[in-house]
Write a protein that holds these residues in place. Structure first.
Motif, PDB file in Angstrom:
ATOM      1  N   ALA A  93       1.019  -1.193  -0.043  1.00  0.00           N
ATOM      2  CA  ALA A  93      -0.047  -0.167  -0.042  1.00  0.00           C
ATOM      3  C   ALA A  93       0.823   1.181  -0.003  1.00  0.00           C
ATOM      4  CB  ALA A  93      -0.887   0.156   1.104  1.00  0.00           C
ATOM      5  N   THR A  94       1.934   1.168   0.485  1.00  0.00           N
ATOM      6  CA  THR A  94       2.997   2.364   0.670  1.00  0.00           C
ATOM      7  C   THR A  94       4.006   2.575  -0.538  1.00  0.00           C
ATOM      8  OG1 THR A  94       4.245   1.257   1.957  1.00  0.00           O
ATOM      9  CG2 THR A  94       2.536   2.510   2.953  1.00  0.00           C
ATOM     10  N   GLY A 100       3.460   1.342  -7.858  1.00  0.00           N
ATOM     11  CA  GLY A 100       2.546   1.465  -6.899  1.00  0.00           C
ATOM     12  C   GLY A 100       1.042   1.758  -7.160  1.00  0.00           C
ATOM     13  N   ASN A 101       1.022   2.227  -8.166  1.00  0.00           N
ATOM     14  CA  ASN A 101      -0.537   2.605  -8.648  1.00  0.00           C
ATOM     15  C   ASN A 101      -1.594   1.691  -8.426  1.00  0.00           C
ATOM     16  OD1 ASN A 101       0.230   5.249  -9.397  1.00  0.00           O
ATOM     17  ND2 ASN A 101       0.430   4.935 -11.590  1.00  0.00           N
ATOM     18  N   ARG A 104      -2.889   1.654  -5.055  1.00  0.00           N
ATOM     19  CA  ARG A 104      -3.620   2.589  -4.355  1.00  0.00           C
ATOM     20  C   ARG A 104      -4.942   2.978  -4.960  1.00  0.00           C
ATOM     21  NH1 ARG A 104       1.888   4.406  -4.944  1.00  0.00           N
ATOM     22  NH2 ARG A 104       1.605   5.321  -7.003  1.00  0.00           N
ATOM     23  N   ASP A 106      -9.037   2.323  -5.431  1.00  0.00           N
ATOM     24  CA  ASP A 106     -10.021   2.290  -4.124  1.00  0.00           C
ATOM     25  C   ASP A 106     -10.310   0.773  -3.626  1.00  0.00           C
ATOM     26  OD1 ASP A 106     -10.801   4.971  -4.268  1.00  0.00           O
ATOM     27  OD2 ASP A 106     -12.273   4.649  -5.595  1.00  0.00           O
ATOM     28  N   ARG A 109      -7.569  -0.053  -1.565  1.00  0.00           N
ATOM     29  CA  ARG A 109      -7.503   0.602  -0.399  1.00  0.00           C
ATOM     30  C   ARG A 109      -8.638  -0.316   0.445  1.00  0.00           C
ATOM     31  NH1 ARG A 109      -7.260   6.617  -2.442  1.00  0.00           N
ATOM     32  NH2 ARG A 109      -4.981   6.658  -2.645  1.00  0.00           N
ATOM     33  N   THR A 112      -6.937  -3.271   1.880  1.00  0.00           N
ATOM     34  CA  THR A 112      -6.127  -2.940   2.658  1.00  0.00           C
ATOM     35  C   THR A 112      -6.686  -2.705   4.087  1.00  0.00           C
ATOM     36  OG1 THR A 112      -4.260  -2.205   1.198  1.00  0.00           O
ATOM     37  CG2 THR A 112      -4.143  -1.301   3.512  1.00  0.00           C
TER      38      THR A 112
END
Length: 137
Positions: A93-94, A100-101, A104, A106, A109, A112
């Protein structure tokens, strides 16, 4: 176990081995004796979780049990495929940059958030410190 096997068993622990035909095993699974939901995690997946948890919480002997408790609690609630997906989204997530797109969006997220909440509950129930967001395994 017949008397011959009992006698042998007294002499050598591995003298008699019961052989179960594959058809009998298939009948058990078809008959509803399939492994419970929490037992569908492969050993390797459980070991990786415990080792990551111990990296985060210390390599004390007690943490073997606490971390094993945590993955058992997660496994009781979450099917393995969902666990892998949610854990992966949480772990990355980071991750920065273009790579990393996909972690990230919805959906990522939401996955996560679900995983971290479940992991937090498991940690609390098993006596572990709060998991760090960037080190979720």
């Amino acid at each position: 176990m017949n008397s011959r096997c009992r006698t042998r068993l007294a002499v050598a622990a591995f003298a008699c081995v019961a052989v179960i035909p594959p058809a009998a095993l298939a009948a058990d699974v078809a008959g509803g004796n399939a492994p419970s939901k929490g037992n569908d995690y492969p050993t390797q997946g459980r070991v990786e979780y415990v080792l990551g948890c111990m990296d985060e919480n210390g390599h004390d002997f007690a943490n073997v049990y606490k971390c094993s408790c945590a993955i058992d609690r997660i496994a009781a609630v979450l099917p393995y495929d969902d666990y892998v997906e949610q854990m992966t989204f949480s772990k990355y997530a980071t991750l920065g940059g273009e790579g990393g797109n996909e972690f990230r969006v919805d959906r990522a997220r939401a996955q996560t958030k679900k995983y971290r909440a479940l992991q937090q509950e498991a940690y609390q129930a098993c006596g572990l410190a709060k998991p760090s967001p960037s080190a979720s395994k």
